[in-house]
Design a protein around this motif. Structure first.
Motif, short mmCIF file in Angstrom:
data_model
loop_
_atom_site.label_atom_id
_atom_site.label_comp_id
_atom_site.label_asym_id
_atom_site.label_seq_id
_atom_site.Cartn_x
_atom_site.Cartn_y
_atom_site.Cartn_z
N ASN A 305 0.83 -1.21 0.00
CA ASN A 305 0.00 0.00 0.00
C ASN A 305 0.86 1.26 0.00
OD1 ASN A 305 -2.39 -1.44 -0.02
ND2 ASN A 305 -2.58 -1.46 2.22
N GLN A 306 1.95 1.22 0.76
CA GLN A 306 2.84 2.36 0.80
C GLN A 306 3.48 2.60 -0.57
OE1 GLN A 306 1.91 3.98 3.61
NE2 GLN A 306 4.07 4.42 4.08
N ASN A 307 3.86 1.54 -1.23
CA ASN A 307 4.46 1.66 -2.57
C ASN A 307 3.46 2.23 -3.57
OD1 ASN A 307 6.88 0.64 -1.63
ND2 ASN A 307 6.43 -1.47 -2.27
N ARG A 308 2.18 1.80 -3.48
CA ARG A 308 1.14 2.31 -4.39
C ARG A 308 0.94 3.81 -4.16
NH1 ARG A 308 -2.06 -2.27 -2.68
NH2 ARG A 308 -1.81 -4.01 -4.15
N ASN A 309 0.92 4.20 -2.89
CA ASN A 309 0.72 5.61 -2.57
C ASN A 309 1.86 6.47 -3.12
OD1 ASN A 309 -1.68 5.09 -1.23
ND2 ASN A 309 -0.68 4.89 0.78
N ARG A 312 1.44 6.86 -6.87
CA ARG A 312 0.41 7.82 -7.23
C ARG A 312 0.91 9.25 -7.05
NH1 ARG A 312 -3.20 4.47 -3.88
NH2 ARG A 312 -4.29 3.00 -5.26
N GLU A 313 1.66 9.45 -5.98
CA GLU A 313 2.16 10.79 -5.70
C GLU A 313 3.21 11.21 -6.75
OE1 GLU A 313 3.70 10.56 -1.79
OE2 GLU A 313 1.71 10.46 -0.82
N GLY A 314 3.90 10.24 -7.36
CA GLY A 314 4.93 10.56 -8.33
C GLY A 314 4.37 10.83 -9.73
N ARG A 315 3.10 10.54 -9.94
CA ARG A 315 2.54 10.75 -11.27
C ARG A 315 2.22 12.22 -11.52
NH1 ARG A 315 -1.71 5.63 -11.32
NH2 ARG A 315 -0.12 4.00 -11.46
#
Length: 315
Positions: A305-309, A312-315
């Motif tokens: 979940n942390q990696n997904r977040n 998303r923030e890097g997009r």
């Protein structure tokens, strides 16, 4: 028999002439008798375990085919039945083989004589647990002291009257152990059953076990709970440390937990957390290994979940 005026007379035998009635009665009792199993009770506080294992099954099969080849040794009780001295395993095998009687030698023994015979006959076995040795040595040593070190009544070939020696030295010579080893085994009788069982299972070595025997029963109970919850056993150094704290009146539950969870030399680094902080998340009785697996799985989900977040923030 001879005839004298038509009357038959019995001539005394040499045994009658040169032995007492008590000796003749004893000789008659020493013959083998088939005794009902229901009339034989266990020896009080018998220290040797009778296990229902493969060896017992084999013994039962042998008894079923050939009977009991070596008679047991019993003594008569005031109630009229008998007390087993040597032969508890043979009696169990006889019961499993559906026998109703077993051959026994009946001996007239005092309590202390019975203890000496019982211990010596069982110490001849190949496999003896530490707990069995512990209680057997203690019983025999106490009996020897009460008898004034009359070692001539035992079954050991070394049993001679060794005057001027300590009872533990005499016992050591008989069983092939040093007097210090004898004393260490006897110390094990001060352990609570759950910890003593761990010694029998080779989970706790002899030297730390002896040190733990000096802890109070309450301290040993908490120590056992800690060993179970933390999946650990004390090293010799840790056991010495806890004994020292106990003798100084400083060993409480927190100290036991601290000692048991400290990092040992060459130990792989581990993450420790008080179980009470996470117990509310698990059903009562959940094994420690299962708790670890669930925690690791939860951390893996958290990491994903942390990696997904972050993605998303890097997009």
């Amino acid at each position: 028999m001879v005839k004298n005026g038509g009357i038959k007379m019995s001539l005394p035998t040499s045994a009658d002439l040169f032995s007492t009635q008590e000796e003749r009665d004893e000789a008659e009792r020493e013959s083998v008798h088939d005794i009902l199993l229901t009339e034989i009770s266990d020896f009080p506080d018998h220290p040797f375990k009778v296990k229902m294992d493969e060896e017992m099954m084999n013994m039962a099969e042998s008894v079923r085919k050939y009977g009991v080849l070596v008679p047991a040794i019993v003594r008569e009780r005031p109630e009229g039945d008998y007390e087993m001295i040597a032969g508890h395993r043979r009696r169990m095998a006889s019961e499993l083989a559906e026998q109703t009687t077993m051959p026994c030698l009946i001996r007239n023994l005092t309590d202390d004589e019975a203890i000496l015979v019982m211990v010596d006959s069982n110490l001849q076995r190949e496999k003896i647990l530490p707990s069995e040795k512990a209680f057997a040595y203690k019983m025999k040593l106490e009996a020897m002291k009460r008898q004034g070190q009359r070692t001539d009544l035992t079954l050991s070939p070394l049993a001679t009257k060794l005057r001027g020696q300590r009872s533990d030295e005499i016992l050591g010579k008989q069983v092939g152990e040093s007097k210090d080893t004898i004393r260490r085994y006897i110390r094990l009788t001060e352990l609570i059953p759950s910890i003593l069982e761990m010694v029998d299972e080779d989970k706790i070595a002899m030297r730390p076990a002896v040190e733990l025997s000096y802890l109070s029963k309450e301290q040993q109970e908490f120590l056992f709970d800690t060993m179970q919850s933390e999946d650990c056993t004390p090293s010799h150094v840790q056991a010495i440390k806890m004994r020292k704290f106990s003798e100084e009146g400083k060993l409480d539950n927190d100290v036991i937990f601290a000692v048991m969870t400290e990092e040992k030399p060459n130990q792989v680094e581990q993450f420790k957390m008080p179980m009470k902080r996470i117990d509310k998340f698990f059903a009562p009785g959940t094994p420690k290994k299962k708790k670890e697996d669930i925690i690791v799985k939860a951390l893996e989900i958290y990491q994903r979940n942390q990696n997904r977040n972050r993605d998303r923030e890097g997009r």
